[in-house]
Write an enzyme that holds these catalytic residues in place. Structure first.
Site, mmCIF file in Angstrom:
data_model
loop_
_atom_site.group_PDB
_atom_site.id
_atom_site.type_symbol
_atom_site.label_atom_id
_atom_site.label_comp_id
_atom_site.label_asym_id
_atom_site.label_seq_id
_atom_site.Cartn_x
_atom_site.Cartn_y
_atom_site.Cartn_z
ATOM 1 C CE LYS A 297 33.702 18.964 15.954
ATOM 2 N NZ LYS A 297 34.025 20.113 16.780
ATOM 3 C CG ASN B 3 -0.616 -0.683 2.370
ATOM 4 O OD1 ASN B 3 0.575 -0.906 2.561
ATOM 5 N ND2 ASN B 3 -1.556 -1.025 3.209
ATOM 6 C CB CYS B 4 4.090 2.126 1.600
ATOM 7 S SG CYS B 4 3.557 1.612 3.247
ATOM 8 C CG ASP C 210 -3.166 1.835 9.815
ATOM 9 O OD1 ASP C 210 -2.049 1.792 10.362
ATOM 10 O OD2 ASP C 210 -3.336 2.139 8.618
ATOM 11 C CB THR D 138 -9.251 -6.917 22.604
ATOM 12 O OG1 THR D 138 -9.773 -8.239 22.786
ATOM 13 C CG2 THR D 138 -8.699 -6.770 21.186
ATOM 14 C CB ALA E 246 -6.788 -5.575 17.930
HETATM 15 P P1 FAD Z 1 -4.084 -2.545 6.231
HETATM 16 O O1 FAD Z 1 -2.701 -2.735 5.746
HETATM 17 O O2 FAD Z 1 -4.886 -1.441 5.794
HETATM 18 O O3 FAD Z 1 -4.826 -3.913 6.101
HETATM 19 C C1 FAD Z 1 -6.116 -4.082 6.576
HETATM 20 C C2 FAD Z 1 -6.853 -5.063 5.682
HETATM 21 O O4 FAD Z 1 -7.991 -5.521 6.388
HETATM 22 C C3 FAD Z 1 -7.396 -4.394 4.425
HETATM 23 O O5 FAD Z 1 -6.880 -5.014 3.278
HETATM 24 C C4 FAD Z 1 -8.923 -4.566 4.523
HETATM 25 O O6 FAD Z 1 -9.516 -4.873 3.298
HETATM 26 C C5 FAD Z 1 -9.042 -5.728 5.484
HETATM 27 N N1 FAD Z 1 -10.318 -5.698 6.213
HETATM 28 C C6 FAD Z 1 -10.838 -4.655 6.909
HETATM 29 N N2 FAD Z 1 -12.012 -4.983 7.465
HETATM 30 C C7 FAD Z 1 -12.238 -6.275 7.103
HETATM 31 C C8 FAD Z 1 -13.308 -7.169 7.348
HETATM 32 N N3 FAD Z 1 -14.365 -6.809 8.074
HETATM 33 N N4 FAD Z 1 -13.234 -8.408 6.816
HETATM 34 C C9 FAD Z 1 -12.164 -8.781 6.072
HETATM 35 N N5 FAD Z 1 -11.124 -7.979 5.808
HETATM 36 C C10 FAD Z 1 -11.159 -6.724 6.317
HETATM 37 N N6 FAD Z 1 3.001 3.795 6.178
HETATM 38 C C11 FAD Z 1 4.334 3.991 6.319
HETATM 39 O O7 FAD Z 1 4.883 3.723 7.389
HETATM 40 N N7 FAD Z 1 5.075 4.503 5.290
HETATM 41 C C12 FAD Z 1 4.525 4.809 4.087
HETATM 42 O O8 FAD Z 1 5.234 5.240 3.162
HETATM 43 C C13 FAD Z 1 3.133 4.620 3.936
HETATM 44 N N8 FAD Z 1 2.531 4.948 2.766
HETATM 45 C C14 FAD Z 1 1.203 4.701 2.624
HETATM 46 C C15 FAD Z 1 0.590 5.014 1.415
HETATM 47 C C16 FAD Z 1 -0.746 4.763 1.236
HETATM 48 C C17 FAD Z 1 -1.391 5.127 -0.065
HETATM 49 C C18 FAD Z 1 -1.509 4.165 2.274
HETATM 50 C C19 FAD Z 1 -2.969 3.866 2.073
HETATM 51 C C20 FAD Z 1 -0.927 3.874 3.481
HETATM 52 C C21 FAD Z 1 0.434 4.141 3.667
HETATM 53 N N9 FAD Z 1 1.061 3.855 4.875
HETATM 54 C C22 FAD Z 1 2.393 4.090 5.023
HETATM 55 C C23 FAD Z 1 0.303 3.331 6.010
HETATM 56 C C24 FAD Z 1 0.409 1.823 6.098
HETATM 57 O O9 FAD Z 1 0.112 1.276 4.853
HETATM 58 C C25 FAD Z 1 -0.552 1.328 7.147
HETATM 59 O O10 FAD Z 1 -0.173 1.889 8.381
HETATM 60 C C26 FAD Z 1 -0.543 -0.185 7.284
HETATM 61 O O11 FAD Z 1 -0.858 -0.791 6.069
HETATM 62 C C27 FAD Z 1 -1.545 -0.602 8.338
HETATM 63 O O12 FAD Z 1 -1.587 -1.984 8.410
HETATM 64 P P2 FAD Z 1 -2.880 -2.747 8.911
HETATM 65 O O13 FAD Z 1 -2.551 -4.195 8.833
HETATM 66 O O14 FAD Z 1 -3.334 -2.189 10.188
HETATM 67 O O15 FAD Z 1 -4.003 -2.374 7.873
#
Ligand code: FAD
Length: 542
Positions: free
Chosen positions: A430, A42-43, A280, A270, A277
């Site tokens: 330095k 995603n990044c 994000d 949790t 959990a």
């Molecule tokens: P995600 O990676 O968002 O994954 C969550 C997944 O859960 C999703 O695919 C979603 O479809 C799935 N989901 C949600 N609800 C349900 C459900 N009810 N049932 C089934 N599946 C579900 N961070 C950095 O540190 N550096 C960067 O350069 C950076 N660039 C980014 C650029 C973009 C365009 C974006 C969108 C984000 C960026 N981030 C960056 C942030 C980083 O991608 C997120 O912090 C990280 O992906 C969070 O991880 P996660 O697993 O919490 O959620």
């Protein structure tokens, strides 16, 4: 045999699934993902839209099939979790190919991430208003980027990355930000440097101006701002922040924070047994302040995935908090930060000190050295609270070094002692990090007293004399109105030109000669402050 279910198959979820498998070869692991893809970059999406990443396939770190094969995980894509029932230890899902069904678990991990904010502004559902979270969003935006004009709403990381990438594709880009400055994790003085770069590269900025409504036709969309201005473009990128994607757990008994984040303890568990959990969607501890916070970044999400997996598999593992270390490229500049900024320290009513410097990225005599701006925030006992840097080269390693010292509970005194890799093409004997430590040490010992540019006018109004100690040539080329010039090398001979009972604010180009002048003058009985960052900081703020 344990049965694990993981909801969300990208950063936190995929990390946890892989770690669980490495820890337990016999477990049943089910990875449930709403979208078509898992473990995608995603990044990298903004760079795919901009064209720096050319092949779409490169965005897929793993495919569902490759992940399933390597980690022996039951990957269920296009499967949405509708509800969880922690008391009965089961989830209800809706799958594209299997319809609705229930699945039981021994331990559950929630990694649903966060979704783009979409406030109830009139017209916000116009089809040309797009956000960026996943591959389908990126596909749509890449198609739209064939156009000629774009409006990006939101000056955060994703907004700025989109502005740059669309500009690199040759689009006319307007960037709207409701706050006075872009990049909330940075203080205004640092964000101002980034704003100059955006403007220099042709991005039109509309700062301190919120959106009141959207209107549009089939081919274009218009945005009306609080100021009354109206902007029009082929499409809008809405990037004003994210909120946790936690609607499906609302009635499950899971404790949520004020903005819908899942509350977890230091084991990322949790309030419900066997439910963990990460990412994000969770609220964690701010490593610097100890307060609750939620910072959507990939590093913490991946790390948390690993920690949660350890705990699910029965190995006690701690997550000690997030410090928000982040980095961004803005055209030719890099901006990076770690820990708290001045705004958050003020909000917490913390007593803090600041050092801002403009060192060179490597030895000045070796070709290609670039000036960077490095800001260090620290407590009265020397504890490092945060740092920010903006520049063309060497920003990343300085912030990473300080982030590491901060994480280890280090102080500015530790910065002075760091032995960092040095040869002229890379650094100085330095290093800027060592120098920031030395200057901070001088501040704490009282040898150096700084005044920030924002307080300069008040000091002058109160009667301070502005003394420019750079060379006559530099003074002629540009100086602060009202300043007199005595080059530092002539200062000892010309002390009689200054009244010892009048407070002085000294400055030079970046602050080093200002400090020398401060030491000379203080030892002669003058009351002196050195303008932080010198004339360079003044120019950066104008
Ligand atoms: P995600 O990676 O968002 O994954 C969550 C997944 O859960 C999703 O695919 C979603 O479809 C799935 N989901 C949600 N609800 C349900 C459900 N009810 N049932 C089934 N599946 C579900 N961070 C950095 O540190 N550096 C960067 O350069 C950076 N660039 C980014 C650029 C973009 C365009 C974006 C969108 C984000 C960026 N981030 C960056 C942030 C980083 O991608 C997120 O912090 C990280 O992906 C969070 O991880 P996660 O697993 O919490 O959620």
């Amino acid at each position: 045999m344990s049965k694990y279910i993981i909801i969300g198959g990208v950063a936190g979820g995929a990390s946890a699934a892989a770690r669980l498998r490495r820890l337990d070869e016999t477990a049943e692991i089910i990875l449930v993902e709403r979208g078509e893809y898992i473990s995608f970059a995603n990044c990298g999406l903004p760079y795919y839209i901009g064209g720096a990443i050319k092949e779409r396939e490169r965005l897929f770190v793993q495919t569902p099939a490759s992940f399933a094969k390597r980690f022996h995980v039951d990957v269920r894509v296009e499967t949405e979790v509708l509800a969880i029932d922690p008391a009965a230890k089961k989830i209800t899902v809706q799958a594209k190919n299997r319809g609705r069904y229930e699945e039981s678990y021994d331990a559950l991990l929630l990694a649903p991430g966060a979704k783009p904010l979409k406030p109830a502004i009139p017209g916000i559902d116009h089809p040309r208003i797009l956000s960026l979270r996943n591959i389908p969003d990126a596909d749509q935006l890449r198609q739209r980027a064939e156009g000629t004009r774009a409006i990006v709403i939101g000056g955060g990381f994703i907004g700025l990355e989109m502005a740059e990438n669309l500009r690199r594709r040759g689009l006319e880009v307007m960037l709207v930000e409701a706050a006075e400055h872009v990049l909330a994790p940075f203080d205004a003085d640092m964000a101002a440097i980034v704003e100059k770069e955006l403007q220099a590269k042709g991005v039109s900025l509309f700062l301190g101006d919120g959106v009141t409504s959207f209107t549009g036709t089939e081919a274009s969309v218009s945005v009306t701002l609080t100021s009354g201005k109206t902007l029009s473009a082929d499409f809008v990128v809405l990037a004003i922040g994210v909120r946790p994607d936690t609607d499906f757990i609302k009635n499950s008994g899971l404790a949520l924070g004020p903005r819908g984040h899942i509350l977890v303890d230091e084991h990322l568990q949790t309030n419900m047994a066997a439910v963990y959990a990460v990412g994000d969607a969770v609220e964690v501890i701010d490593f610097v302040s100890g307060e609750k916070t939620a910072i959507p970044l990939a590093g913490p999400a991946n790390r948390q995935g690993r920690v949660a997996a350890d705990n699910m598999a029965g190995q006690k593992s701690l997550y000690r908090g997030v410090q928000g270390t982040s980095i961004l490229r803005v055209f030719d500049l890099t901006a990076a930060a770690t820990g708290s900024n001045e705004r958050s320290l003020k909000r917490q009513q913390m007593d803090y000190k600041v050092v801002q410097r403009h060192p060179l990225s490597h030895a000045g005599y070796y070709p290609g050295a670039q000036m960077l701006t490095l800001k260090l925030l620290f407590a009265g006992d020397g504890r490092i609270l945060g740092a920010q840097a903006v520049g063309r080269d060497g920003v990343d390693k300085r912030i990473d070094v300080i982030a590491a010292v901060l994480r280890l509970g280090g102080t500015i005194y530790d910065l002075t002692e760091l032995e960092l890799a040095y040869a002229p093409p890379f650094s100085s004997a330095k290093d800027p990090v060592n120098m920031a430590g030395y200057v901070a040490e001088n501040v704490l010992s009282g040898r150096a007293e700084f005044i920030a540019y924002e307080h300069l006018l008040a000091a002058v109004k109160a009667g301070a004399l502005l003394l420019d100690v750079s060379t006559a040539g530099e003074y002629e080329a540009g100086h602060i109105p009202g300043a007199i010039n005595i080059p530092v090398d002539e200062l000892r001979q010309r002390l009689s030109e200054l009244a010892v009972d009048r407070p002085l604010v000294v400055y030079c180009k970046v602050g080093i000669r200002g400090y020398l002048a401060e030491r000379i003058l203080k030892q002669q009985g003058f009351s002196v402050k050195n303008l932080m960052g010198g004339y360079t900081s003044v120019l950066q703020q104008q």
